[in-house]
Design a protein around this motif. Structure first.
Motif, mmCIF file in Angstrom:
data_model
loop_
_atom_site.group_PDB
_atom_site.id
_atom_site.type_symbol
_atom_site.label_atom_id
_atom_site.label_comp_id
_atom_site.label_asym_id
_atom_site.label_seq_id
_atom_site.Cartn_x
_atom_site.Cartn_y
_atom_site.Cartn_z
ATOM 1 N N LEU A 106 0.817 -1.217 0.000
ATOM 2 C CA LEU A 106 0.000 0.000 0.000
ATOM 3 C C LEU A 106 0.852 1.268 0.000
ATOM 4 N N ASN A 107 0.361 2.267 -0.724
ATOM 5 C CA ASN A 107 0.929 3.609 -0.699
ATOM 6 C C ASN A 107 -0.047 4.554 -0.013
ATOM 7 N N VAL A 108 0.448 5.690 0.452
ATOM 8 C CA VAL A 108 -0.430 6.689 1.077
ATOM 9 C C VAL A 108 -1.548 7.066 0.118
ATOM 10 N N LEU A 143 2.833 3.369 2.467
ATOM 11 C CA LEU A 143 1.998 3.685 3.626
ATOM 12 C C LEU A 143 2.706 3.367 4.929
ATOM 13 N N PHE A 144 3.320 2.186 5.000
ATOM 14 C CA PHE A 144 3.960 1.782 6.249
ATOM 15 C C PHE A 144 5.470 1.720 6.058
ATOM 16 N N LEU A 145 6.164 2.542 6.850
ATOM 17 C CA LEU A 145 7.612 2.674 6.725
ATOM 18 C C LEU A 145 8.349 1.964 7.856
ATOM 19 N N LYS A 177 12.073 3.138 4.828
ATOM 20 C CA LYS A 177 11.782 2.387 3.611
ATOM 21 C C LYS A 177 10.483 1.597 3.784
ATOM 22 N N ARG A 178 9.957 1.083 2.683
ATOM 23 C CA ARG A 178 8.744 0.274 2.743
ATOM 24 C C ARG A 178 8.985 -0.940 3.632
ATOM 25 N N MET A 179 8.066 -1.204 4.549
ATOM 26 C CA MET A 179 8.209 -2.380 5.409
ATOM 27 C C MET A 179 8.125 -3.651 4.571
#
Length: 351
Positions: free
Chosen positions: A209-211, A262-264, A269-271
């Motif tokens: 997911l992205n913001v 969305l979640f860093l 960085k992206r989780m």
């Protein structure tokens, strides 16, 4: 959708390179099988099938005397024609315990589900060459599928769900080292767990997911399902609050952008799937130490709660993204029985 397609393109590229790497260990003629699979399978399925076939061909040259003077790359379609159903049963027995291809001192044991997947792979493989006219008969049709015993659904009870969210908010019972990370990540972790428990999203879907995928006005977000289909999932006010609180903190820290993941992670960085799995286990171990709770178990928890509230198996299947409602029905069969028992006591003829 921001750079969401890039995440999936990235993943597809990595899996494609991995498939090519495994295929270098397979007989050259197998290429046609994977080309034929391309239109009706995901790249992950093809990677898994390639890995399973590699084990099968390694078994042939290691365990069957007539192939022991050959390398896997030397095996031909004529060798495939000589495979008997007895050879296939020997392969199933081999799967009980065999040496890892990269370490002869490490042994691998396949349980019934691992064996069943390899049988499914071989059936597709032999069927392909039978349809092409390479094989005069498909001996794999004579191979019985290993019996699969149903596993009980592991999920959190309602009180455990509440306790889990409380632990994430408070950090209670975490170790001293864990508390240091908790101070920085509590708001993010609460948003992740709330999203899992109110939408039944898959962990692979969550990390992609992205913001920009979020639509707070309509209370929904765009998610790319297995197979590449995009759908809208909806969230409630509690989830919206958890997400907004997390994104407000991101804005305060200066690492907020619509095009960003969305979640860093703490590195910005992206989780990864693995980091989310470890985070879930960390908190769940405190709340329910005897249950091995993973993101997939949180998905089962949501499915259970949704079915318990609605009794609508088709709704549960649709929201969870099951292509076949029988998959959903199989997992929630026990609950269906409970509902039938409840129904038998609901109507009173003489009160």
């Amino acid at each position: 959708m921001g750079d969401a397609p890039n995440y999936h393109q990235d993943l597809n590229q990595k899996m494609t390179l991995k498939l090519r790497e495994i295929m270098r260990d397979l007989p050259p003629y197998t290429t046609s099988f994977f080309i034929a699979m391309e239109n009706n399978s995901t790249i992950l399925t093809r990677v898994n099938y390639a890995a399973d076939l590699r084990i099968f061909f390694q078994f042939l040259v290691k365990e069957l005397p007539r192939f022991q003077n050959k390398a896997v790359s030397d095996l031909t379609q004529d060798d495939l024609k000589s495979i008997t159903v007895d050879d296939l049963y020997l392969f199933l027995d081999y799967l009980n315990l065999y040496a890892s291809s990269d370490n002869d001192e490490r042994f691998i044991s396949n349980q019934e589900r691992g064996k069943a997947r390899k049988v499914a792979c071989l059936r597709s493989f032999f069927k392909h060459y039978y349809k092409k006219g390479v094989l005069e008969q498909n001996v794999c049709q004579l191979l019985d599928t290993p019996k699969l015993h149903e596993k009980a659904i592991i999920r959190l009870e309602a009180d455990e769900v509440a306790d889990l969210l409380d632990v994430v908010e408070s950090g209670a019972q975490l170790t001293e080292k864990q508390r240091q990370y908790h101070k920085k990540n509590a708001v993010r972790d609460l948003a992740i767990l709330t999203l899992f428990l109110t939408t039944g999203i898959r962990v692979s879907e969550l990390v992609s997911l992205n913001v920009s995928d979020l639509d707070f006005k309509n209370g929904c977000f765009t998610v790319t399902r297995k197979g590449g289909n995009q759908v809208m999932l909806y969230f409630d006010d509690e989830t919206a609050q958890a997400l907004n609180t997390y994104l407000d903190k991101r804005k305060d820290c200066g690492n907020y952008a619509l095009s960003s993941p969305l979640f860093l992670s703490m590195q910005g960085k992206r989780m990864s799937v693995r980091s989310v799995e470890l985070m879930v286990k960390k908190y769940a171990r405190i709340v329910s130490p005897l249950k091995k709770i993973s993101p997939h178990k949180l998905r089962s928890t949501y499915g259970t709660m949704l079915y318990d509230e609605t009794g609508d198996i088709y709704l549960v299947a649709d929201v969870l993204g099951h292509k076949d409602v029988n998959t959903t029905r199989k997992h929630y069969a026990a609950m269906s029985e409970n509902n039938r028992k409840r129904a038998s006591k609901a109507v009173k003829l003489r009160k």
